[in-house]
Motif scaffolding. Structure first.
Motif, PDB file in Angstrom:
ATOM      1  N   GLU A  47       0.832  -1.210   0.000  1.00 58.93           N
ATOM      2  CA  GLU A  47       0.000   0.000   0.000  1.00 58.93           C
ATOM      3  C   GLU A  47       0.866   1.260   0.000  1.00 58.93           C
ATOM      4  O   GLU A  47       0.617   2.206  -0.754  1.00 58.93           O
ATOM      5  N   ASN A  51       1.477   4.211  -2.855  1.00 61.88           N
ATOM      6  CA  ASN A  51       1.246   5.640  -2.604  1.00 61.88           C
ATOM      7  C   ASN A  51       2.477   6.459  -2.976  1.00 61.88           C
ATOM      8  O   ASN A  51       2.361   7.542  -3.559  1.00 61.88           O
ATOM      9  N   TYR A  55       1.307   8.984  -5.703  1.00 56.74           N
ATOM     10  CA  TYR A  55       1.107  10.353  -5.209  1.00 56.74           C
ATOM     11  C   TYR A  55       2.423  11.066  -4.943  1.00 56.74           C
ATOM     12  O   TYR A  55       2.513  12.274  -5.083  1.00 56.74           O
ATOM     13  N   GLY A 105      -5.467   2.547   1.750  1.00 52.94           N
ATOM     14  CA  GLY A 105      -4.036   2.264   1.854  1.00 52.94           C
ATOM     15  C   GLY A 105      -3.408   2.745   3.150  1.00 52.94           C
ATOM     16  O   GLY A 105      -2.843   1.955   3.908  1.00 52.94           O
TER      17      GLY A 105
HETATM   18 MG   LIG Z   1      -3.113   4.078  -1.507  1.00 54.87          MG
END
Ligand SMILES: [Mg+2]
Ligand SMILES: Nc1ncnc2c1ncn2[C@@H]1O[C@H](COP(=O)(O)OP(=O)(O)OP(=O)(O)O)[C@@H](O)[C@H]1O
Lengths: 134, 136
Positions: A47, A51, A55, A105
Motif C-alpha cells: 500500500e 502511494n 502520489y 491504503g
Molecule cells: Mg493508496
C-alpha cells in the motif's frame, strides 16, 4: 534497536512495488515473523509503496530488520519528495481518496502495523514509517 | 506484454493468478476477461488466487472491478483459493470484497457458478445466433 540488515530500494515503476513486496517478505521471514504477521507487513508495504509511486511521484523504501532482543521484526520507511499531504487526518480516514482508489491504503497500513508514524510537508514530501514485530 | 491465460472449464472461465502481478498485467486481465465472456457466453468467471501470498487494495479493487463488469455481462465471479493469512489481512486492511463471491476451491466454485444448470460452452462465438430454444 539496532538493525541487523538494512537496505534501500528505489520506487519508480509499478514493478518496483512488486520488488518491495518481495524484499519485505524475505526480511520478515529472516526476522522470524509468522505467516500472518509476514502477510500483514507485506500488504502494508504494498500500500505504502504504491502511494509513494502514485502520489509521491516516486521515492524510496528502506527496509530494516531486527533480529536481536528485545524485539524481532521489520521496520519500513517510505520517503518521497512529492507534493506532500495537506490534511493528514483526512488522508488517514477510511475511504478518503484524492484519486480513484478505495482510500484504504494509509488507514489500512496503520491497522496492519504495530507502529505507524507519518510526516508530511506540503511542497516537500512525505515519510511514512511502519514496524511489525513478534 | 505478458498475458494471464484464461481457460475454459465447463460453462465458466478459469483464471489462475500465480505470480505477483504488476499493474499492467492486472489491467490486461480485466480487458481480456470481458472480451472472453462475450465471445464464449460464459456464465461464470472463476479466479483462483491460491498462488497469491498477498492481496492489497489494488488487487482487491481489480477483483471487484472484474466482478462488476462480469455481472453486467451476465456472468458471476467467484474468487477461489484465498489463503487464510490473506483473508485475515484483508479484513484488517478494511477490504471486505462485498461484490465478489468466494469459494474455498475450484470444485466448490464451479458448484456456485454452474449449479449444473448450464451446458458446456461452445467454441468461442459458435453459439451466436444459433439459439432456437423455446423461451417458455
Ligand atoms: Mg493508496
Ligand atoms: N506519499 C503521498 N504523497 C502525497 N499524498 C499522499 C501520499 N500517500 C497518500 N496520499 C494521499 O492520501 C490519500 C489516501 O491514501 P490511501 O492510500 O489511504 O488511499 P488511496 O491511495 O487513494 O486508495 P487505495 O490505497 O485504497 O488504493 C490519497 O488519495 C492521497 O491523496
Amino acid at each position: 534497536m539496532i538493525a541487523t540488515r538494512d537496505e534501500t530500494l528505489a520506487i519508480r515503476h509499478s514493478d518496483d512495488v512488486v520488488r518491495v513486496r518481495q524484499a519485505v517478505r524475505g526480511e520478515a521471514i529472516a526476522a522470524g515473523l509468522g505467516l500472518v504477521d509476514q502477510t500483514k507487513i507485506v500488504t502494508a508495504a504494498s500500500e505504502l509503496a504504491r502511494n509513494t509511486l502514485d502520489y509521491g511521484l516516486g521515492g524510496t523504501a528502506r527496509i530494516e530488520t531486527f533480529t536481536d532482543a528485545p524485539r524481532r521484526g521489520v521496520r519500513l520507511t517510505f520517503e518521497d519528495h512529492g507534493p506532500g499531504i495537506a490534511d493528514l487526518d483526512q488522508a488517514l480516514t477510511d475511504g478518503f481518496t484524492s484519486g480513484s482508489g478505495l482510500g484504504l491504503g494509509l488507514s489500512g497500513a496503520r491497522r496492519l502495523s504495530n507502529e505507524f508514524t507519518i510526516h508530511s510537508v506540503v511542497g516537500e514530501g512525505t515519510r511514512v514509517m511502519i514496524a511489525r514485530w513478534k | 506484454m505478458d498475458r494471464i491465460p484464461i481457460l475454459k472449464l465447463g460453462s465458466a472461465l478459469l483464471v489462475s493468478i500465480q505470480v505477483d502481478i504488476h499493474d499492467q498485467l492486472a489491467r490486461a486481465l480485466e480487458e481480456d476477461l470481458s472480451a472472453r465472456i462475450v465471445a464464449t457466453g460464459a456464465r461464470g468467471v472463476m479466479i483462483d488466487i491460491s498462488g497469491l501470498d498477498v492481496v492489497d487494495s489494488f488487487m482487491g479493487r481489480m477483483l471487484d472491478n472484474i466482478a462488476a463488469v462480469s455481472r453486467l455481462l451476465d456472468a458471476d465471479t467467484v474468487v477461489v483459493g484465498m489463503r487464510p493469512a490473506v483473508a485475515i489481512t484483508l479484513v484488517e486492511l478494511g477490504l471486505s470484497l462485498t461484490g465478489v463471491k468466494t469459494a474455498l476451491n475450484v470444485e466448490r466454485g464451479m458448484a456456485l457458478i454452474g449449479d449444473g444448470r448450464y451446458e458446456a460452452l461452445e467454441d468461442d462465438r459458435a453459439a451466436e445466433g444459433a439459439d432456437d430454444r423455446d423461451p417458455g
